[in-house]
Write a protein that holds these residues in place. Structure first.
Motif, PDB file in Angstrom:
ATOM      1  N   VAL A   1      48.815 -64.263   8.221  1.00 14.16           N
ATOM      2  CA  VAL A   1      47.458 -63.893   8.639  1.00 14.16           C
ATOM      3  C   VAL A   1      47.241 -64.344  10.077  1.00 14.16           C
ATOM      4  O   VAL A   1      47.497 -65.500  10.428  1.00 14.16           O
ATOM      5  CB  VAL A   1      46.398 -64.529   7.714  1.00 14.16           C
ATOM      6  N   SER A   2      46.788 -63.431  10.917  1.00 14.52           N
ATOM      7  CA  SER A   2      46.491 -63.755  12.318  1.00 14.52           C
ATOM      8  C   SER A   2      45.172 -64.515  12.390  1.00 14.52           C
ATOM      9  O   SER A   2      44.134 -64.010  11.951  1.00 14.52           O
ATOM     10  CB  SER A   2      46.400 -62.468  13.145  1.00 14.52           C
ATOM     11  N   VAL A   3      45.210 -65.737  12.930  1.00 16.43           N
ATOM     12  CA  VAL A   3      44.034 -66.608  12.994  1.00 16.43           C
ATOM     13  C   VAL A   3      43.721 -66.934  14.448  1.00 16.43           C
ATOM     14  O   VAL A   3      44.595 -67.376  15.193  1.00 16.43           O
ATOM     15  CB  VAL A   3      44.271 -67.915  12.209  1.00 16.43           C
ATOM     16  N   ARG A   4      42.469 -66.710  14.850  1.00 19.46           N
ATOM     17  CA  ARG A   4      42.016 -67.048  16.206  1.00 19.46           C
ATOM     18  C   ARG A   4      40.784 -67.937  16.092  1.00 19.46           C
ATOM     19  O   ARG A   4      39.670 -67.442  15.955  1.00 19.46           O
ATOM     20  CB  ARG A   4      41.683 -65.782  17.006  1.00 19.46           C
ATOM     21  N   THR A   5      40.969 -69.239  16.091  1.00 23.99           N
ATOM     22  CA  THR A   5      39.839 -70.160  15.944  1.00 23.99           C
ATOM     23  C   THR A   5      38.982 -70.161  17.209  1.00 23.99           C
ATOM     24  O   THR A   5      39.481 -69.995  18.324  1.00 23.99           O
ATOM     25  CB  THR A   5      40.315 -71.593  15.658  1.00 23.99           C
ATOM     26  N   GLN A   6      37.679 -70.364  16.999  1.00 21.70           N
ATOM     27  CA  GLN A   6      36.733 -70.426  18.117  1.00 21.70           C
ATOM     28  C   GLN A   6      35.743 -71.554  17.852  1.00 21.70           C
ATOM     29  O   GLN A   6      35.035 -71.533  16.858  1.00 21.70           O
ATOM     30  CB  GLN A   6      35.963 -69.099  18.245  1.00 21.70           C
ATOM     31  N   GLN A   7      35.710 -72.546  18.745  1.00 21.19           N
ATOM     32  CA  GLN A   7      34.737 -73.627  18.597  1.00 21.19           C
ATOM     33  C   GLN A   7      33.518 -73.336  19.447  1.00 21.19           C
ATOM     34  O   GLN A   7      33.637 -72.871  20.587  1.00 21.19           O
ATOM     35  CB  GLN A   7      35.328 -74.973  19.034  1.00 21.19           C
ATOM     36  N   GLY A   8      32.325 -73.610  18.885  1.00 19.37           N
ATOM     37  CA  GLY A   8      31.125 -73.499  19.694  1.00 19.37           C
ATOM     38  C   GLY A   8      29.972 -72.840  18.986  1.00 19.37           C
ATOM     39  O   GLY A   8      29.960 -72.677  17.763  1.00 19.37           O
ATOM     40  N   ASP A   9      29.003 -72.451  19.786  1.00 17.32           N
ATOM     41  CA  ASP A   9      27.791 -71.804  19.296  1.00 17.32           C
ATOM     42  C   ASP A   9      28.117 -70.395  18.811  1.00 17.32           C
ATOM     43  O   ASP A   9      28.827 -69.637  19.482  1.00 17.32           O
ATOM     44  CB  ASP A   9      26.765 -71.753  20.440  1.00 17.32           C
TER      45      ASP A   9
END
Length: 332
Positions: free
Chosen positions: A142-150
């Protein structure tokens, strides 16, 4: 290509921005009457671990109920999204946490060879790091692109690619907002989506006090620990001198109103100083710091929430006990 130095600098900048926002929110909240602290700051490394423990408590039915939907009605969810296995889309989760429920969906999407990226968004960098590592082991394809923030800042950046999107907002997190705030939140989500995009909102349904209140006041005191850890976080991150022994967790639930409330109560008259704010705050004995509400819903309330937004309700999927509902909405 982004270098290691660039990555470190970006992370430092994100952390500095977060701390500045945290500082401003604490200053504002503790200066209000009644005092407040935002529940979004529950989730540091300790808070993340405590919430995982909460989710496994016998009293905390919410996670089990929505997990029931994701595990046993996965195909119904996928059909509700109306996605084409051969067309790329982004599966974006707001406040992903440990991703336990979402993994049930990811497994089926992968098995059925859907073409997508999973984009978990969270305030907690610790939660995202753990989730990414876990998915690499459990679902390496599974392609995962984490994003931290609002949420909205991340969504605004993702909006530019104009790819079809399915947004997940699980765990009745929308219930942590007032009805007016929830309506504005859903409206703002719509502003960051295109026509035809889907939004799944998980909500806890209105139920008897005997079922609801123990979920916020468990017999082991884990929820109390979770709530009071917010004071420890202020001490650690902002140089506060809260003595948590002088505060107690207070949960309340009004069945007619359909809202559970959590507060931290000062047990004595006291003064607390926060170095990062160069400010002290006075507390009376019995004075509350409101930390969280948890609104419970029904069809009428959900219709009111989305009445002035760009969404229409497509379907409603219930768990086996009818405790919880996942509403799937379409951006008009």
């Amino acid at each position: 290509m982004q270098t290691i130095t660039d990555t470190v600098q970006t992370k430092q900048s994100t952390e500095e921005s977060f701390l500045e926002t945290f500082k401003n929110d604490v200053q504002k909240g503790l200066s209000e009457s009644p005092k407040t602290l935002s529940s979004k700051y529950f989730y540091d490394k300790i808070g993340d671990a405590l919430f995982v423990e909460i989710m496994n408590l016998p009293e905390y039915y919410l996670t089990r109920s929505e997990h029931d939907i994701f595990k046993n009605k996965t195909q119904e969810l996928i059909e509700g999204f109306g996605i084409d296995p051969n067309s790329y889309f982004e599966l974006i989760e707001l406040g992903a946490g440990d991703g336990m429920k979402t993994k049930e969906l990811l497994k089926v999407l992968e098995a059925q060879k859907y073409n997508f990226d999973y984009v978990p968004i969270d305030f907690s960098s610790n939660a995202l790091t753990l989730l990414e590592a876990n998915l690499a082991l459990e679902l390496p394809n599974v392609s995962v692109r984490t994003q931290q923030g609002d949420y909205f800042e991340v969504l605004a950046s993702l909006k530019e690619n104009r790819k079809p999107k399915v947004i997940l907002f699980l765990g009745s997190n929308i219930g942590n907002m007032s009805d007016a705030m929830a309506a504005e939140f859903v409206y703002n989500l719509g502003a960051n989506l295109q026509v035809g995009d889907k939004l799944l909102i998980g909500v806890d349904l209105i139920k008897a006090k005997e079922i609801v209140l123990p979920a916020y006041n468990d017999s082991k005191g884990v929820t109390a620990n979770f709530n009071l850890n917010l004071l420890e976080r202020i001490n650690h991150d902002l140089g506060g001198d809260f003595n948590r022994n002088n505060f107690q967790h207070l949960p309340e639930y009004d069945e007619d109103e359909g809202i559970a409330r959590s507060a931290i109560v000062s047990t004595i008259k006291q003064k607390v100083t926060i170095k990062a704010l160069a400010q002290s705050f006075e507390f009376e004995a019995g004075e509350k710091i409101h930390t969280e509400i948890s609104r419970k819903y029904n069809d009428v309330l959900m219709a009111q929430i989305i009445a002035k937004t760009d969404f229409s309700i497509e379907t409603k999927i219930l768990d086996s006990k009818n405790y919880f509902a996942d509403y799937i909405l379409t951006r008009k």
